[in-house]
Design a protein around this motif. Structure first.
Motif, PDB file in Angstrom:
ATOM      1  N   LEU A 154       0.772  -1.227  -0.032  1.00 12.07           N
ATOM      2  CA  LEU A 154      -0.074  -0.045  -0.181  1.00 12.07           C
ATOM      3  C   LEU A 154       0.872   1.407  -0.096  1.00 12.07           C
ATOM      4  CD1 LEU A 154      -2.798  -0.999   2.438  1.00 12.07           C
ATOM      5  CD2 LEU A 154      -3.202  -0.296   0.129  1.00 12.07           C
ATOM      6  N   ALA A 155       1.898   1.232   0.881  1.00 12.79           N
ATOM      7  CA  ALA A 155       2.816   2.468   0.821  1.00 12.79           C
ATOM      8  C   ALA A 155       3.449   2.514  -0.567  1.00 12.79           C
ATOM      9  CB  ALA A 155       3.770   2.229   1.926  1.00 12.79           C
ATOM     10  N   SER A 156       3.907   1.702  -1.110  1.00 13.55           N
ATOM     11  CA  SER A 156       4.536   1.533  -2.469  1.00 13.55           C
ATOM     12  C   SER A 156       3.610   2.388  -3.299  1.00 13.55           C
ATOM     13  CB  SER A 156       5.133   0.349  -2.695  1.00 13.55           C
ATOM     14  OG  SER A 156       5.984  -0.271  -1.946  1.00 13.55           O
ATOM     15  N   VAL A 157       2.485   1.568  -3.618  1.00 12.15           N
ATOM     16  CA  VAL A 157       1.324   2.240  -4.591  1.00 12.15           C
ATOM     17  C   VAL A 157       0.997   3.696  -4.438  1.00 12.15           C
ATOM     18  CG1 VAL A 157      -0.664   1.819  -5.394  1.00 12.15           C
ATOM     19  CG2 VAL A 157       0.469  -0.080  -4.972  1.00 12.15           C
ATOM     20  N   TYR A 158       0.868   3.860  -3.255  1.00 10.59           N
ATOM     21  CA  TYR A 158       0.402   5.596  -2.652  1.00 10.59           C
ATOM     22  C   TYR A 158       1.720   6.354  -3.073  1.00 10.59           C
ATOM     23  CZ  TYR A 158      -3.902   4.507  -0.054  1.00 10.59           C
ATOM     24  OH  TYR A 158      -5.143   4.580   0.340  1.00 10.59           O
ATOM     25  N   THR A 159       2.925   6.035  -2.923  1.00 10.64           N
ATOM     26  CA  THR A 159       4.019   6.571  -3.174  1.00 10.64           C
ATOM     27  C   THR A 159       4.252   7.035  -4.807  1.00 10.64           C
ATOM     28  OG1 THR A 159       5.429   6.108  -1.415  1.00 10.64           O
ATOM     29  CG2 THR A 159       6.681   6.665  -3.094  1.00 10.64           C
ATOM     30  N   GLU A 160       3.810   5.759  -5.437  1.00 11.65           N
ATOM     31  CA  GLU A 160       3.730   5.862  -6.907  1.00 11.65           C
ATOM     32  C   GLU A 160       2.800   6.702  -7.307  1.00 11.65           C
ATOM     33  OE1 GLU A 160       5.679   5.229 -10.598  1.00 11.65           O
ATOM     34  OE2 GLU A 160       6.369   4.638  -8.529  1.00 11.65           O
ATOM     35  N   LEU A 161       1.681   6.891  -6.916  1.00 10.44           N
ATOM     36  CA  LEU A 161       0.808   7.713  -7.201  1.00 10.44           C
ATOM     37  C   LEU A 161       0.741   9.286  -6.619  1.00 10.44           C
ATOM     38  CD1 LEU A 161      -2.391   5.498  -6.614  1.00 10.44           C
ATOM     39  CD2 LEU A 161      -1.447   6.333  -8.533  1.00 10.44           C
ATOM     40  N   GLY A 162       1.982   9.477  -6.159  1.00 12.44           N
ATOM     41  CA  GLY A 162       2.238  10.977  -5.700  1.00 12.44           C
ATOM     42  C   GLY A 162       1.225  11.337  -4.537  1.00 12.44           C
ATOM     43  N   GLN A 163       0.927  10.236  -3.561  1.00 10.20           N
ATOM     44  CA  GLN A 163       0.183  10.552  -2.255  1.00 10.20           C
ATOM     45  C   GLN A 163       0.864  10.360  -1.335  1.00 10.20           C
ATOM     46  OE1 GLN A 163      -3.644   8.626  -2.870  1.00 10.20           O
ATOM     47  NE2 GLN A 163      -3.860   8.982  -5.034  1.00 10.20           N
ATOM     48  N   PRO A 164       1.853  11.160  -0.708  1.00  9.83           N
ATOM     49  CA  PRO A 164       2.694  11.053   0.382  1.00  9.83           C
ATOM     50  C   PRO A 164       1.950  10.979   1.600  1.00  9.83           C
ATOM     51  CG  PRO A 164       3.122  13.153  -0.475  1.00  9.83           C
ATOM     52  CD  PRO A 164       2.035  12.446  -1.665  1.00  9.83           C
ATOM     53  N   THR A 165       0.799  11.722   1.710  1.00  7.94           N
ATOM     54  CA  THR A 165      -0.113  11.898   3.140  1.00  7.94           C
ATOM     55  C   THR A 165      -0.445  10.390   3.193  1.00  7.94           C
ATOM     56  OG1 THR A 165      -0.652  13.972   2.450  1.00  7.94           O
ATOM     57  CG2 THR A 165      -1.768  12.923   3.949  1.00  7.94           C
ATOM     58  N   GLU A 166      -0.971   9.826   2.223  1.00 11.13           N
ATOM     59  CA  GLU A 166      -1.545   8.354   2.687  1.00 11.13           C
ATOM     60  C   GLU A 166      -0.220   7.411   2.705  1.00 11.13           C
ATOM     61  OE1 GLU A 166      -2.614  10.468   0.239  1.00 11.13           O
ATOM     62  OE2 GLU A 166      -4.858  10.827   0.913  1.00 11.13           O
ATOM     63  N   ALA A 167       0.909   7.506   2.149  1.00  7.35           N
ATOM     64  CA  ALA A 167       1.893   6.579   2.139  1.00  7.35           C
ATOM     65  C   ALA A 167       2.672   6.634   3.196  1.00  7.35           C
ATOM     66  CB  ALA A 167       2.821   6.809   0.773  1.00  7.35           C
ATOM     67  N   CYS A 168       3.030   7.734   3.746  1.00 13.17           N
ATOM     68  CA  CYS A 168       3.911   7.915   4.924  1.00 13.17           C
ATOM     69  C   CYS A 168       3.611   7.224   6.071  1.00 13.17           C
ATOM     70  CB  CYS A 168       4.107   9.377   5.177  1.00 13.17           C
ATOM     71  SG  CYS A 168       5.189  10.125   4.195  1.00 13.17           S
ATOM     72  N   PRO A 169       2.074   7.205   6.433  1.00 14.55           N
ATOM     73  CA  PRO A 169       1.772   6.376   7.766  1.00 14.55           C
ATOM     74  C   PRO A 169       2.038   4.830   7.707  1.00 14.55           C
ATOM     75  CG  PRO A 169       0.074   7.895   7.231  1.00 14.55           C
ATOM     76  CD  PRO A 169       0.992   8.073   6.142  1.00 14.55           C
ATOM     77  N   PHE A 170       1.879   4.345   6.143  1.00 16.24           N
ATOM     78  CA  PHE A 170       2.243   2.711   6.168  1.00 16.24           C
ATOM     79  C   PHE A 170       3.658   2.761   6.239  1.00 16.24           C
ATOM     80  CE2 PHE A 170      -2.180   3.027   4.298  1.00 16.24           C
ATOM     81  CZ  PHE A 170      -2.829   1.915   4.905  1.00 16.24           C
ATOM     82  N   TRP A 171       4.383   3.486   5.817  1.00 19.33           N
ATOM     83  CA  TRP A 171       5.816   3.538   5.818  1.00 19.33           C
ATOM     84  C   TRP A 171       6.346   3.473   7.051  1.00 19.33           C
ATOM     85  CZ3 TRP A 171       8.133   1.515   2.098  1.00 19.33           C
ATOM     86  CH2 TRP A 171       7.696   1.713   0.548  1.00 19.33           C
ATOM     87  N   GLN A 172       5.672   4.209   8.053  1.00 20.92           N
ATOM     88  CA  GLN A 172       6.021   4.088   9.477  1.00 20.92           C
ATOM     89  C   GLN A 172       5.535   2.943  10.165  1.00 20.92           C
ATOM     90  OE1 GLN A 172       3.969   7.798  10.880  1.00 20.92           O
ATOM     91  NE2 GLN A 172       5.748   9.058  10.181  1.00 20.92           N
ATOM     92  N   LYS A 173       4.680   2.331   9.564  1.00 16.63           N
ATOM     93  CA  LYS A 173       4.030   1.310  10.271  1.00 16.63           C
ATOM     94  C   LYS A 173       4.869  -0.244   9.878  1.00 16.63           C
ATOM     95  CE  LYS A 173      -0.747   1.933  10.998  1.00 16.63           C
ATOM     96  NZ  LYS A 173      -2.377   1.470  10.334  1.00 16.63           N
ATOM     97  N   VAL A 174       5.631  -0.041   8.679  1.00 13.72           N
ATOM     98  CA  VAL A 174       6.486  -1.100   8.445  1.00 13.72           C
ATOM     99  C   VAL A 174       7.944  -1.038   8.678  1.00 13.72           C
ATOM    100  CG1 VAL A 174       4.947  -1.955   6.467  1.00 13.72           C
ATOM    101  CG2 VAL A 174       6.867  -0.056   6.170  1.00 13.72           C
ATOM    102  N   ASP A 175       8.004  -0.030   9.342  1.00 12.86           N
ATOM    103  CA  ASP A 175       9.552   0.489   9.717  1.00 12.86           C
ATOM    104  C   ASP A 175       9.797  -0.563  10.749  1.00 12.86           C
ATOM    105  OD1 ASP A 175      11.928   1.742  10.626  1.00 12.86           O
ATOM    106  OD2 ASP A 175      11.205   3.204  11.578  1.00 12.86           O
TER     107      ASP A 175
END
Length: 712
Positions: free
Chosen positions: A178-199
């Motif tokens: 989910l974080a990767s797809v949101y990033t590719e779509l240029g939606q950092p607001t939705e991507a960053c919380p998922f990146w923090q979860k998988v940290d």
């Protein structure tokens, strides 16, 4: 965690292909590869400590030492190392605890409501196990469908399927996808919380996760946090992620003001093949970098050329070639003006001045550079500094005898500030033993009306006939005005008898009746150095043509005598005396060559004196006998009513040559202008602004001439 039976059924081909168990991934060895060294980033770091409040909710109210404390979605906060009292309030229940935080080490506090009372582990029932397995299998099927859509480049459909899979069963791999797809779509607001979860959850993709978390930190403006995540990756980043690392590092460098290292690192990254996401962030970063460096993006040929000239100027600046750097920068400003270039221009000019001051030999500045700077709108204070620095260099060169360099520097100095000192140095540098240079410029000529009363008073005090001192006598010189002249040369001395004889012997100057009443010196013995008199206007013009010149105009003659400071007499403002000029005094009275005369002084000459006999009466530039000895022919036709051909208040006459531009014939006019006063003149008549007219075919024993030359 997916059960072992489900995890074993997943293909193990990477994050874009399957879900894998977290336990199996954490034991997989990490392959690292050395990369090229990255520019060192200097950031003023403040030691940080991490505080983790277990079980924190959005509704909790947290304070630290009585001040509000903001916790992120994971219940974490960043504080400086030290001892704090942390208080948590949930509903009506409050709880506090004193805690000591250390830099780099997370500290966890557990409020009472987060504590789990140890209970005997309840054995999972068969029904619960079957329900969990069904969820996992369903999530896996949806997840695989999402990956297939992703391979087909149907990103939005893939996102819907990943979201559905995540709603069925939460797992780090689904969160990563989910974080990767949101990033590719240029939606950092939705991507960053998922990146923090998988940290820290998926070791295999730890480098990729840390890179994206660094980007999230930059999105929130925290360059320090981004740098903390990037620095450990210098030797771990793989080839595929190297461009991503370089782009993020160049962003950190740009934010910390290290533009010199940020630009080459970004250019290196952009040479690689970039994905859509990396293209977007690199383009945005390039735009910011260009704005930071040049003040504008390079989105047109003019701006691109201007930026290239700015780079060239910076390179030349590093080589201390300031003049070339300034020229390049002036062209850049002409193409695309911007305050950043203006600031750089002023800094370059100051460095140029400092380098000139440090060089004992001086620096010859080209006039074109001075003109470019003068027209570029530099501040008045800087303009004055440049003028003075160039003038100092000109004076130093003049002292060493380097007249050409001195003239070049003085000319450049005048382009910034036209001072009397700069004109004086230029005059000295350009003049020779026989010619004095008069610099180009704007000068004031003529007598102002407020000086009229003093003129009348001086006249009445020196003559016996007050009727000759009426105001109308001075009307011809009362129209004070400004004139602009090009640089020219004027003879240092009046033309001598010996010089004129050479012209006659050469057959250029026609023979005239040079012996009127025995007072003309042409045929006299020992008259070689006496000024040539008894010659009409045409004879004077013939001689000047013979030596490659011409007669001076009235304006040129007055400018040469008065200078920029509007001197009353050639030497200054002091009244004439017998040491400064040959005029009507006791000697003239005894011989009867002048009447009336000044009975209070005696210069020893009843008629003309050898040229240059009164050095104290010369102008500061070295022109001799501009007052006294003989009056001098000028090029102009004489017209009483108007001295200035320009009209209107403050009008500027350019290289005026009088009525009809001095050409013959001139309708209604019968006299040529004469300037200066000869040995028959009274002291008040020695003024630089006195005017009179004489018919061009007349010859007088008190009337001679000197020549002028245009600058070639």
């Amino acid at each position: 965690m997916l059960p072992l039976i489900i995890a074993s059924s997943l293909a193990c081909s990477g994050p874009t292909q399957n879900l894998q168990s977290q336990s199996s991934e954490t034991t997989e060895p990490v392959v690292t590869k050395a990369v090229a060294p990255t520019p060192t980033v200097t950031v003023s770091k403040t030691p940080k400590a991490l505080l983790f409040v277990k079980g924190a909710k959005d509704s909790d109210v947290a304070t630290v030492n009585g001040n509000p404390l903001t916790l992120d979605v994971n219940g974490m906060a960043t504080l400086a190392p030290g001892t704090y009292t942390v208080a948590i309030k949930r509903g009506e229940v409050s709880w506090s605890q004193s805690v000591t935080l250390s830099a780099g080490q997370p500290t966890t506090i557990v409020p009472p409501w987060s504590k789990v009372i140890a209970k005997p582990a309840a054995k999972e029932t068969r029904a619960e196990r079957l329900a969990r397995t069904r969820k996992q299998r369903r999530a896996l099927r949806i997840f695989e469908r999402g990956k297939r859509q992703l391979r087909r480049k149907n990103i939005e459909k893939a996102l819907e399927l990943f979201q559905e899979a995540y709603s069925v069963y939460e797992h780090p791999y689904i969160e990563y996808r989910l974080a990767s797809v949101y990033t590719e779509l240029g939606q950092p607001t939705e991507a960053c919380p998922f990146w923090q979860k998988v940290d820290g959850q998926i070791r295999k993709f730890e480098v990729d996760i840390q890179l994206h978390l660094a980007e999230c930190a930059l999105i929130h403006g925290d360059a320090e946090a981004a740098l903390e995540r990037l620095e450990p990756l210098k030797r771990r980043v793989r080839r595929a992620k190297k461009a991503y690392f370089q782009i993020l590092m160049s962003d950190v460098l740009l934010r910390t003001g290290n533009l010199a290292d940020a630009e080459p690192l970004l250019n290196l990254a952009m040479k690689r093949r970039l994905s859509g996401h990396l293209k977007n962030i690199s383009s945005d970063l390039l735009y910011r970098l260009q704005n930071e460096k040049y003040g504008f993006p390079l989105d047109s040929p003019e701006r691109t050329e201007s930026a290239g000239l700015v780079d060239k100027a910076q390179k030349l600046r590093g080589q201390k070639r300031y003049q070339s750097a300034i020229r390049a920068l002036l062209r850049a400003i002409h193409l695309q003006p911007h305050p950043k270039q203006i600031v750089l221009r002023d800094a370059l000019v100051r460095e140029w001045l400092e380098s000139m001051a440090q060089r004992s030999t001086g620096t010859p500045a080209l006039t074109g550079l001075a003109e470019g700077l003068r027209n570029s709108g530099i501040p008045d204070s800087l303009r004055h500094d440049v003028s003075q620095a160039l003038l100092s260099g000109a004076e130093a060169q003049l002292g060493r005898g380097a007249t050409k360099r001195a003239a070049l520097l003085a000319t450049a100095s005048r382009e910034f500030e036209d001072t009397d000192a700069a004109r004086r140095v230029l005059t000295q540098a350009m003049s020779s033993a026989q010619k004095v240079f008069v610099p180009k410029g704007v000068y004031s000529v003529g007598t102002s009306t407020d000086q009229l009363n003093q003129l009348v008073k001086d006249c009445r005090g020196q003559t016996r006939d007050p009727s000759k001192c009426r105001e109308h006598r001075f009307r011809a010189e009362l129209e004070q005005h400004r004139v602009q002249v090009q640089g020219f040369y004027l003879g240092r001395y009046e033309v001598t008898v010996n010089e004129y004889r050479a012209c006659v012997d050469a057959g250029i100057c026609t023979r005239q009746h040079f012996d009127i009443d025995g007072s003309c010196p042409y045929r006299k013995r020992n008259s070689d150095k006496l000024p040539m008199t008894c010659v009409d206007w045409s004879g004077a013009q013939q001689y000047c043509s013979y030596v490659g010149g011409r007669l001076p105009t009235e304006s040129e003659w007055e400018i040469a005598a008065s200078g920029m400071g509007r001197r009353i007499y050639p030497w200054g403002f002091t009244a004439p005396n017998s040491t400064r000029a040959n005029y009507a005094d006791k000697s003239s009275g005894r011989e009867g060559t002048a009447f009336p005369f000044d009975n209070s002084s005696d210069d020893g000459y009843a008629r003309t004196a050898s040229v240059g006999s009164f050095p104290r009466g010369s102008t500061p530039s070295g022109l001799m006998d501009m007052a006294g000895n003989v009056a001098e022919w000028c090029l102009d036709w004489y017209k009483k009513s108007s001295y200035s051909p320009a009209t209107g208040k403050g009008a500027l006459s350019k290289d005026p040559r009088g009525p009809c531009d001095g050409r013959s014939p001139c309708s209604g006019l019968s006299k040529r202008s004469v300037r200066g006063a000869g040995y028959q003149g009274l002291p008040f008549e020695l003024r630089n602004r006195g005017r009179k007219g004489v018919r061009p075919n007349e010859t007088k024993p008190w009337l001679g001439f000197r020549c002028a030359w245009d600058v070639r």
